[in-house]
Design a protein around this motif. Structure first.
Motif, PDB file in Angstrom:
ATOM      1  N   ASN A   3       0.824  -1.227   0.000  1.00 11.26           N
ATOM      2  CA  ASN A   3       0.000   0.000   0.000  1.00 11.26           C
ATOM      3  C   ASN A   3       0.850   1.266   0.000  1.00 11.26           C
ATOM      4  O   ASN A   3       0.507   2.273   0.640  1.00 11.26           O
ATOM      5  CB  ASN A   3      -0.958   0.021   1.200  1.00 11.26           C
ATOM      6  CG  ASN A   3      -2.046  -1.021   1.083  1.00 11.26           C
ATOM      7  OD1 ASN A   3      -2.527  -1.302  -0.024  1.00 11.26           O
ATOM      8  ND2 ASN A   3      -2.442  -1.614   2.192  1.00 11.26           N
ATOM      9  N   LEU A   4       1.953   1.211  -0.734  1.00 14.27           N
ATOM     10  CA  LEU A   4       2.816   2.382  -0.843  1.00 14.27           C
ATOM     11  C   LEU A   4       2.150   3.484  -1.650  1.00 14.27           C
ATOM     12  O   LEU A   4       1.559   3.244  -2.700  1.00 14.27           O
ATOM     13  CB  LEU A   4       4.135   1.999  -1.533  1.00 14.27           C
ATOM     14  CG  LEU A   4       5.014   3.174  -1.990  1.00 14.27           C
ATOM     15  CD1 LEU A   4       5.612   3.898  -0.786  1.00 14.27           C
ATOM     16  CD2 LEU A   4       6.104   2.704  -2.933  1.00 14.27           C
ATOM     17  N   LEU A   5       2.255   4.707  -1.154  1.00 12.92           N
ATOM     18  CA  LEU A   5       1.850   5.903  -1.891  1.00 12.92           C
ATOM     19  C   LEU A   5       2.889   6.973  -1.622  1.00 12.92           C
ATOM     20  O   LEU A   5       3.219   7.256  -0.464  1.00 12.92           O
ATOM     21  CB  LEU A   5       0.471   6.399  -1.436  1.00 12.92           C
ATOM     22  CG  LEU A   5       0.049   7.770  -1.986  1.00 12.92           C
ATOM     23  CD1 LEU A   5      -0.122   7.715  -3.506  1.00 12.92           C
ATOM     24  CD2 LEU A   5      -1.223   8.257  -1.316  1.00 12.92           C
ATOM     25  N   TYR A  31       5.245  13.699   0.225  1.00 14.48           N
ATOM     26  CA  TYR A  31       4.472  12.866   1.153  1.00 14.48           C
ATOM     27  C   TYR A  31       4.676  11.399   0.796  1.00 14.48           C
ATOM     28  O   TYR A  31       4.768  11.041  -0.381  1.00 14.48           O
ATOM     29  CB  TYR A  31       2.982  13.199   1.089  1.00 14.48           C
ATOM     30  CG  TYR A  31       2.124  12.308   1.968  1.00 14.48           C
ATOM     31  CD1 TYR A  31       2.014  12.555   3.324  1.00 14.48           C
ATOM     32  CD2 TYR A  31       1.451  11.214   1.427  1.00 14.48           C
ATOM     33  CE1 TYR A  31       1.248  11.729   4.138  1.00 14.48           C
ATOM     34  CE2 TYR A  31       0.677  10.391   2.230  1.00 14.48           C
ATOM     35  CZ  TYR A  31       0.581  10.649   3.586  1.00 14.48           C
ATOM     36  OH  TYR A  31      -0.179   9.828   4.392  1.00 14.48           O
ATOM     37  N   SER A  32       4.724  10.553   1.822  1.00 18.43           N
ATOM     38  CA  SER A  32       4.893   9.125   1.601  1.00 18.43           C
ATOM     39  C   SER A  32       4.229   8.358   2.738  1.00 18.43           C
ATOM     40  O   SER A  32       4.314   8.757   3.906  1.00 18.43           O
ATOM     41  CB  SER A  32       6.386   8.773   1.532  1.00 18.43           C
ATOM     42  OG  SER A  32       6.581   7.385   1.533  1.00 18.43           O
ATOM     43  N   ASP A  69       5.191   0.091   9.221  1.00 23.92           N
ATOM     44  CA  ASP A  69       4.509   1.181   8.523  1.00 23.92           C
ATOM     45  C   ASP A  69       5.238   2.498   8.693  1.00 23.92           C
ATOM     46  O   ASP A  69       6.046   2.678   9.607  1.00 23.92           O
ATOM     47  CB  ASP A  69       3.066   1.316   9.031  1.00 23.92           C
ATOM     48  CG  ASP A  69       2.988   1.392  10.553  1.00 23.92           C
ATOM     49  OD1 ASP A  69       3.764   0.683  11.220  1.00 23.92           O
ATOM     50  OD2 ASP A  69       2.166   2.170  11.078  1.00 23.92           O
ATOM     51  N   HIS A  70       4.960   3.436   7.778  1.00 19.35           N
ATOM     52  CA  HIS A  70       5.528   4.767   7.910  1.00 19.35           C
ATOM     53  C   HIS A  70       4.589   5.801   7.306  1.00 19.35           C
ATOM     54  O   HIS A  70       3.735   5.480   6.472  1.00 19.35           O
ATOM     55  CB  HIS A  70       6.900   4.862   7.224  1.00 19.35           C
ATOM     56  CG  HIS A  70       6.833   5.051   5.734  1.00 19.35           C
ATOM     57  ND1 HIS A  70       6.997   4.033   4.832  1.00 19.35           N
ATOM     58  CD2 HIS A  70       6.626   6.169   4.974  1.00 19.35           C
ATOM     59  CE1 HIS A  70       6.897   4.491   3.596  1.00 19.35           C
ATOM     60  NE2 HIS A  70       6.673   5.790   3.654  1.00 19.35           N
ATOM     61  N   GLU A  71       4.778   7.047   7.745  1.00 22.12           N
ATOM     62  CA  GLU A  71       4.110   8.212   7.150  1.00 22.12           C
ATOM     63  C   GLU A  71       5.069   9.389   7.270  1.00 22.12           C
ATOM     64  O   GLU A  71       5.457   9.779   8.370  1.00 22.12           O
ATOM     65  CB  GLU A  71       2.783   8.522   7.829  1.00 22.12           C
ATOM     66  CG  GLU A  71       2.041   9.672   7.166  1.00 22.12           C
ATOM     67  CD  GLU A  71       0.660   9.901   7.744  1.00 22.12           C
ATOM     68  OE1 GLU A  71      -0.064  10.789   7.233  1.00 22.12           O
ATOM     69  OE2 GLU A  71       0.304   9.211   8.724  1.00 22.12           O
ATOM     70  N   LEU A  72       5.462   9.949   6.119  1.00 17.84           N
ATOM     71  CA  LEU A  72       6.450  11.023   6.064  1.00 17.84           C
ATOM     72  C   LEU A  72       5.872  12.204   5.297  1.00 17.84           C
ATOM     73  O   LEU A  72       5.229  12.021   4.258  1.00 17.84           O
ATOM     74  CB  LEU A  72       7.733  10.569   5.369  1.00 17.84           C
ATOM     75  CG  LEU A  72       8.786   9.763   6.145  1.00 17.84           C
ATOM     76  CD1 LEU A  72       8.212   8.452   6.677  1.00 17.84           C
ATOM     77  CD2 LEU A  72       9.982   9.475   5.250  1.00 17.84           C
ATOM     78  N   THR A  73       6.132  13.404   5.804  1.00 23.49           N
ATOM     79  CA  THR A  73       5.728  14.633   5.125  1.00 23.49           C
ATOM     80  C   THR A  73       6.864  15.644   5.232  1.00 23.49           C
ATOM     81  O   THR A  73       7.468  15.797   6.301  1.00 23.49           O
ATOM     82  CB  THR A  73       4.462  15.236   5.747  1.00 23.49           C
ATOM     83  OG1 THR A  73       3.438  14.245   5.796  1.00 23.49           O
ATOM     84  CG2 THR A  73       3.962  16.422   4.924  1.00 23.49           C
ATOM     85  N   ARG A  74       7.147  16.353   4.124  1.00 19.82           N
ATOM     86  CA  ARG A  74       8.217  17.359   4.130  1.00 19.82           C
ATOM     87  C   ARG A  74       7.758  18.605   3.381  1.00 19.82           C
ATOM     88  O   ARG A  74       7.158  18.514   2.310  1.00 19.82           O
ATOM     89  CB  ARG A  74       9.477  16.795   3.463  1.00 19.82           C
ATOM     90  CG  ARG A  74      10.669  17.764   3.475  1.00 19.82           C
ATOM     91  CD  ARG A  74      11.866  17.169   2.752  1.00 19.82           C
ATOM     92  NE  ARG A  74      11.591  16.972   1.329  1.00 19.82           N
ATOM     93  CZ  ARG A  74      12.142  16.014   0.584  1.00 19.82           C
ATOM     94  NH1 ARG A  74      12.987  15.158   1.115  1.00 19.82           N
ATOM     95  NH2 ARG A  74      11.838  15.911  -0.703  1.00 19.82           N
ATOM     96  N   TYR A  75       8.068  19.793   3.975  1.00 19.80           N
ATOM     97  CA  TYR A  75       7.777  21.084   3.351  1.00 19.80           C
ATOM     98  C   TYR A  75       9.061  21.894   3.293  1.00 19.80           C
ATOM     99  O   TYR A  75       9.794  21.992   4.283  1.00 19.80           O
ATOM    100  CB  TYR A  75       6.729  21.864   4.156  1.00 19.80           C
ATOM    101  CG  TYR A  75       5.418  21.131   4.365  1.00 19.80           C
ATOM    102  CD1 TYR A  75       4.441  21.120   3.382  1.00 19.80           C
ATOM    103  CD2 TYR A  75       5.180  20.453   5.562  1.00 19.80           C
ATOM    104  CE1 TYR A  75       3.231  20.457   3.583  1.00 19.80           C
ATOM    105  CE2 TYR A  75       3.988  19.781   5.775  1.00 19.80           C
ATOM    106  CZ  TYR A  75       3.024  19.787   4.780  1.00 19.80           C
ATOM    107  OH  TYR A  75       1.836  19.113   4.983  1.00 19.80           O
TER     108      TYR A  75
END
Length: 620
Positions: A159-161, A188-189, A199-205
């Motif tokens: 379920n990679l996005l 975003y990932s 699992d992971h959830e990454l966000t960068r700005y």
């Protein structure tokens, strides 16, 4: 099966070389117009997440990325067999680090599109350009902003996005005679991970403003990254623990660089603020407040080069770095550390003197020293000396011999962890580590191949390592300090054909130590490959298709903590198609861990399974 994988890689390389033997050549490796973050690796984007500054190091011949789960999630960066804390990072004029632990040294919340390709500094180059790093350092520069950009998206296994967007803009109007430009990025990932509870959830700005002309560039940058990662035995194994790490990293940086003339003279200065908030959970099913940390670092410094005469130039640097930590686990107490804030200063001066031997040969003599000081420990002077022979003609381009020293202070996890209980046992009396590096190296060019080769001997004194004895009841990781001798050889070879680019690397390491008790093993100082071979292959197949393959074969030093597989082949394969009817559109299919090999890059930390993704990128 292992031999079959190695044989298949060697056969593929030989077929590529034979097919291209009569093709036109160029002197340098140049990958395709797709965004390139490093010319030393083939695949510029990872599978498991969006690209970070660590992505360009994954198959770098001179760098060993020891990942937990996936490189962009959490990685220890090792150079020449050093530990995760012996490697330094810098952007522009500034060394950037985390005072809590070297596990977070590579947490740079910056889009790779805003950075130059990484420069790997070792030996004398590390002592002159690095800071707080005894084995090597990774240096990035700020890239020049152009009117360009891209948007990308991909999905895949587990379920990679992942999505990312970058855009750069330059103004037609000038400010004080300089071009005003700006760029911004968002990424975003998310994924369930290739293993349970991975699992992971990454966000960068990111956002940046730049003023630039032909000789100068000023960058003001702001970046933020929110990272949640889960993985069994992420840090504390071997307890089959379902661990998580939740990080929020902020970086604000200002850098100005100006170049003088054509002799390489320049001046560069800057300042930065970095904050890292970290919440680690040993058991995600029963979260607690035992491991919550906040670190703040403020730094400023300058560096440069100035020609004194036609034959003599001076290189110089100076800076100050102040840090503090607020933690539920790392604080001052009788069984813990002695302080929770620290200020470090550094300065260095080095002279280069060139002696002309004849029309095609010259001798460059380099000498100087660094001075490191802190309000929490004693100071140190580290000399550097090098003699280099440069030649314009013939196969040998550069031959050098050097001696360099470097120093480092331990982080708060080693200093302030409870020495009497817990998963991580610290030592409040750890002192300054020092390294002494002797090196002989050469740069050569033969039949359009270029080679960089070095033999070195590094003597680490009072090196900080983490040890573990599984036979001791209630065993924990213990911070220890001792001496380590490292003998090494490394070589990197490159060649570009008309349709193929090749980068090969080989390294050999051998170590001795004086601090491991019987039955005790090292997690980090002795987690290294005795032999390591890398091969990056980029093949432009025609009709808009391109194949990229990164490979690594390693024979790992025996370590009782590693559960299996001391020999391993790791490969990453990507197939890219530039759509002819839509300029700028590229479709991709990628696979990481192509052979689905189990390997613990860090002992007791399970390796990832094979992962794949399908994606699209539109660039303008």
């Amino acid at each position: 099966m292992q031999r079959l994988r190695i044989a298949s890689l060697l056969l593929a390389s030989s077929l590529v070389l034979r097919a291209q033997d009569s093709a036109p050549v160029t002197d340098a490796v140049e990958l395709s117009p797709v965004t390139v973050y490093s010319p030393d690796v083939a695949n510029q984007d990872p599978v498991a997440s969006y690209a970070t500054p660590i992505t360009a190091l994954r198959f770098e011949p001179l760098v060993d990325v020891q990942a937990r789960g996936f490189a962009e999630g959490q990685s220890d960066i090792s150079i020449r067999g050093g530990t995760f804390e012996n490697t330094g990072f810098s952007i522009g004029a500034l060394p950037i680090y985390d005072p809590q632990t070297g596990h977070y040294f590579g947490e740079l919340p910056v889009a790779p599109a805003m950075l130059s390709a990484p420069s790997i500094n070792t030996g004398a180059d590390n002592s002159i350009n690095g800071w707080n790093a005894t084995a090597g350092s990774v240096a990035y520069g700020w890239s020049r902003i152009r009117d360009t950009g891209f948007v990308s998206a991909a999905g895949g296994s587990d379920n990679l996005l992942r999505t990312e967007a970058y855009a750069g803009y330059t103004s037609d109007k000038k400010l004080a005679g300089r071009v005003l430009a700006a760029d911004a990025s968002v990424a975003y990932s998310e994924s369930n991970g290739s293993r349970d509870f991975g699992d992971h959830e990454l966000t960068r700005y990111n956002a940046r403003i730049q003023l630039a002309d032909d000789v100068s560039q000023t960058d003001l940058f702001a970046g933020y990254q929110d990272k949640f990662i889960g993985w069994r035995e992420l840090y504390a194994g071997p307890f089959n623990s379902r661990e998580t790490d939740d990080l929020q990293t902020t970086l604000i940086a200002l850098n100005h660089r100006i170049t003088y003339g054509a002799d390489g003279d320049y001046f560069q200065a800057g300042a930065y603020y970095r904050r890292n908030d970290d919440e680690y959970q040993f058991n995600r099913a029963a979260p607690n407040a035992n491991f919550i940390h906040q670190t703040d670092v403020t730094g400023g410094g300058f560096e440069g080069r100035a020609s004194i005469t036609e034959a003599t130039a001076i290189r110089y640097r100076a800076g100050i770095v102040a840090d503090k930590i607020d933690s539920t686990a790392l604080f001052v107490a009788p069984t813990r550390g002695r302080y929770d804030d620290r200020t470090q200063g550094y300065a260095g001066a080095f002279a280069d003197h060139t002696i002309s031997l004849d029309a095609d040969r010259s001798l460059v003599l380099t000498g100087g020293a660094n001075y490191d000081a802190s309000n929490r420990s004693g100071s140190a002077v580290s000399p550097v000396a090098e003699i280099a022979l440069l030649q314009d003609k013939g196969a040998l381009k550069r031959l050098y011999v050097s001696y360099a020293e470097a120093t480092q202070l331990p982080t708060y996890t080693a200093l302030n962890s409870n020495s009497a209980a817990g998963f991580f046992r610290g030592n409040r009396n750890l002192g300054r580590s020092e390294s002494k590096n002797f090196e002989l190296g050469a740069d050569t060019a033969v039949s359009a191949w270029t080679f960089k080769t070095a033999v070195f001997f590094r003597k680490d004194e009072n090196l900080v390592d983490w040890t573990f004895n599984p036979l001791v009841p209630g065993a924990a990781r213990i911070a220890a300090q001792g001496d380590v001798d490292t003998l090494g050889f490394e070589s990197v070879a490159r060649r570009s054909f008309e349709h193929v680019d090749l980068v090969f690397g080989y390294s050999w390491l051998h170590k001795n130590e004086d601090y491991l008790a019987p039955g005790t093993d090292s997690f980090y100082a002795f987690n290294f490959p005795e032999h390591r071979v890398t091969a990056a292959i980029v093949a432009r197949l025609g009709a808009g298709f391109e194949a990229r393959m990164d490979n690594e074969f390693r024979v790992q030093e025996s370590n009782a903590l590693r559960r299996r597989n001391d020999e391993v082949v790791l490969s990453s394969l990507g197939l890219y198609y530039s759509v002819p009817r839509v300029k700028g559109l590229t479709l991709s299919a990628q696979v990481d861990n192509l052979w689905n090999t189990y390997f613990e890059e860090v002992p007791l930390v399970p390796g990832p399974r094979r992962e794949f993704s399908l994606g699209a990128r539109y660039a303008w």
